[in-house]
Design an enzyme around this catalytic site. Structure first.
Site, PDB file in Angstrom:
ATOM      1  N   ASP A 194       0.821  -1.204   0.000  1.00 52.28           N
ATOM      2  CA  ASP A 194       0.000   0.000   0.000  1.00 52.28           C
ATOM      3  C   ASP A 194       0.864   1.267   0.000  1.00 52.28           C
ATOM      4  O   ASP A 194       1.749   1.418   0.847  1.00 52.28           O
ATOM      5  CB  ASP A 194      -0.873  -0.038   1.268  1.00 52.28           C
ATOM      6  N   GLU A 248       2.000  -0.239  -4.820  1.00 52.16           N
ATOM      7  CA  GLU A 248       1.021   0.737  -5.301  1.00 52.16           C
ATOM      8  C   GLU A 248       1.756   2.050  -5.508  1.00 52.16           C
ATOM      9  O   GLU A 248       2.040   2.756  -4.544  1.00 52.16           O
ATOM     10  CB  GLU A 248      -0.099   0.901  -4.274  1.00 52.16           C
TER      11      GLU A 248
HETATM   12  C1  GLC Z   1      -4.256   2.930  -0.816  1.00 52.56           C
HETATM   13  C2  GLC Z   1      -5.418   1.981  -0.740  1.00 52.56           C
HETATM   14  C3  GLC Z   1      -6.641   2.753  -0.362  1.00 52.56           C
HETATM   15  C4  GLC Z   1      -6.403   3.384   0.982  1.00 52.56           C
HETATM   16  C5  GLC Z   1      -5.107   4.185   1.023  1.00 52.56           C
HETATM   17  C6  GLC Z   1      -4.678   4.447   2.416  1.00 52.56           C
HETATM   18  O1  GLC Z   1      -4.408   3.892  -1.787  1.00 52.56           O
HETATM   19  O2  GLC Z   1      -5.559   1.290  -1.933  1.00 52.56           O
HETATM   20  O3  GLC Z   1      -7.797   1.973  -0.350  1.00 52.56           O
HETATM   21  O4  GLC Z   1      -7.462   4.236   1.296  1.00 52.56           O
HETATM   22  O5  GLC Z   1      -4.037   3.514   0.421  1.00 52.56           O
HETATM   23  O6  GLC Z   1      -4.223   3.260   3.022  1.00 52.56           O
END
Ligand code: GLC
Length: 544
Positions: A194, A248
């Site tokens: 994440d 991500e």
């Molecule tokens: C990422 C996740 C999302 C979350 C954010 C904070 O973007 O995919 O769902 O709200 O991180 O953890």
């Protein structure tokens, strides 16, 4: 890869919330589809300020989702089917209810204080805000909050209840590496990480310039030590196990992407880059987009992988509106066209739950129907503050909200789409009467049947996995046509990205010989003189 958002996948005990036993029950669906790896969105103990992306205990299963025994049983059932499991590693921040933060906020002398990032506020007459700097939070307002009046401020790039961890503290990194080992020792095969580019911060916390304020994520993703930490994580943890990782990459620019994924550097295996899925939106607003720009992104992305990197290919996830509405026109034909693209671009495909049956956005009519903190805070900041009229925000939110991806999975035409016997935590889309796994499994013309065929073709065709990618007609406004070539194995993909039929003339020298798969009802669509008559949203893969 198949992403499961556990809250919305399948509920086994009637409480209206999906759970791990629900997943175990439905593994046949994934196996039949051709899935080999599952990415599970967070399943950890959490107060759910952000649906599990705010973790209270990294070693405990969220009670609503089940127990550790349920987790072990689910993992064993996946392994029995030859599937691997990767889990969500959310370590840029914790929940404010995590034991570390509960301790840290007790005061500056607490041993856990330095697990988080604290700075004194600004004082003085005439300053606009007393926050340490002007960093905004993704969920509205400042990224700094005081634990209590008179105290220092702690940093939170996301909600007030998601304090950012201090990665510069060696103890924090050791704790994180330990919890990774805990799950790897259990038998998980890796992590989706994440917002991983955000873990390193510039300790000086300079104010963002007006330009930077347009894209704070780019600054957040460019901290001074992010690559040191990822290398250390590989050295100390990942290299000791048989793993795969996908980061991500929010805020990561095209030039910086390869720094994360170049295999010679020893950081991550893959990242998600979002320019493609975000092409039709600007924050919470939708915007017009053109196919050549999307194609250009995929070409740049492919080039950026080089010879020692590897990409992901995806059209949706739990943070996006449904792909079929965002990039298609809501029709099953457009779902198949997008499936063809996702499964033939050069990169590991990540299929989001429900996309395999063509699930669409929900017909939202009222702000009260939304659950997501991003939607509710946006309403507070834009509408309740009087900046934007409700009639302007609601229809846009209906098209862009993350809740679109989070409505319950549609298994049957029955009550609550077979998701639960209770009251679902988020409304079920009324179109489950026709858009559901059971109905589509019985219909050879369905989106699901097409996904199964397309996945089978991909998995038996090395050129569609590894072959070189080349866009043969980058400027065409309506057709995406590209080759995938590996030695003598040569494939051509042609996708009509619109609801209008088109007579498409291929560039000179590109000659399709036989249809490998097509969404068209009849395959006799080659007109004399080499022009292809493409039906609306037709997608075909040809051998050359
Ligand atoms: C990422 C996740 C999302 C979350 C954010 C904070 O973007 O995919 O769902 O709200 O991180 O953890």
């Amino acid at each position: 890869m198949y992403q499961i958002y556990p809250r919305s996948f399948a509920d086994s005990n009637g409480d209206g919330v999906g759970d791990l036993n629900g997943i175990t029950r439905h593994l046949d669906h994934l196996q039949r589809l051709g899935v080999t790896v599952v990415w599970l969105s967070p399943h950890f103990d959490s107060p759910n300020a952000d649906n599990g992306y705010d973790i209270r205990d990294y070693r405990k299963v969220l009670a609503q989702f089940g127990t550790m025994t349920d987790f072990d049983r689910m993992l064993a059932a996946m392994k029995k089917r030859g599937m691997r499991l990767i889990i969500d590693l959310v370590v840029n921040h914790t929940s404010d209810e995590h034991r570390w933060f509960v301790e840290a906020k007790k005061g500056a002398s607490n041993p856990y204080r330095d697990y988080y990032i604290w700075r004194p506020g600004k004082a003085g007459a005439g300053i606009a805000s007393s926050a340490p700097n002007n960093y905004p939070s993704f969920f509205g307002g400042s990224a700094w909050t005081q634990a209590r009046p008179g105290d220092d401020y702690y940093l939170h790039y996301f909600a007030v209840k998601q304090p950012d961890l201090n990665w510069d503290n060696r103890k924090v990194r050791s704790e994180i590496y330990d919890l990774m080992r805990f799950w790897l020792d259990k038998g998980v095969s890796g992590f989706r990480m994440d917002v991983i580019p955000f873990i390193s911060k510039d300790p000086a916390f300079p104010d963002l310039t007006t330009d930077q304020l347009q894209h704070p994520d780019r600054v957040y993703a460019d901290g001074p030590r992010v690559h040191d930490y990822l290398k250390e994580m590989r050295r100390e943890v990942l290299s000791k196990y048989d793993t795969m990782t996908v980061g991500e990459a929010v805020g990561v620019t095209p030039e910086k992407g390869p720094l994360f994924t170049d295999q010679t550097r020893g950081e991550l295996d893959m990242i998600f880059r979002f320019e493609g899925v975000n092409i039709g939106r600007d924050g919470w607003r939708t915007k017009a987009w053109s196919l050549p720009v999307l194609k250009r992104f995929y070409t740049d992305l492919d080039i950026s992988a080089g010879t020692s990197g590897w990409n992901t290919s995806f059209i949706g996830n739990h943070d996006k509106a449904r792909a079929i509405d965002a990039l298609g026109d809501g029709s099953p034909a457009s779902a198949k066209a997008l499936a063809t693209m996702m499964l033939t671009l050069r990169g590991t495909p990540f299929l989001y739950q429900g996309d395999e049956i063509g699930m669409t956005n929900y017909p939202w009519t009222d702000i009260g129907q939304f659950d997501d903190i991003a939607a509710r805070n946006l309403w507070r900041d834009q509408v309740l503050s009087g900046k934007v009229a409700p009639a302007e925000l609601l229809p846009e939110l209906a098209k862009t909200s993350r809740d679109n991806a989070r409505t319950p999975m549609q298994w049957t035409a029955g009550t609550a789409a077979g998701f639960t016997t209770g009251k679902p935590w988020l409304p079920v889309n009324p179109n489950h009467a026709t858009v559901n796994v059971a109905a589509e499994a019985a219909d050879p013309g369905s989106v699901l049947a097409y996904y199964r065929r397309m996945l089978a073709l991909r998995q038996t065709t090395p050129a569609l996995i590894y072959g070189a990618f080349h866009d043969v007609d980058p400027a065409h406004p309506q057709v995406f046509a590209y080759t995938r070539i590996m030695g003598a194995n040569r494939y051509l993909v042609v996708i009509n990205f619109s609801a209008r039929p088109v007579g498409y003339t291929l560039p000179a020298g590109i000659t399709p010989r036989a249809v490998a798969i097509t969404t068209a009802v009849s395959t006799g669509t080659t007109l004399p003189n080499g022009t292809l008559a493409l039906a609306p949203w037709q997608a075909s893969v040809y051998r050359m």
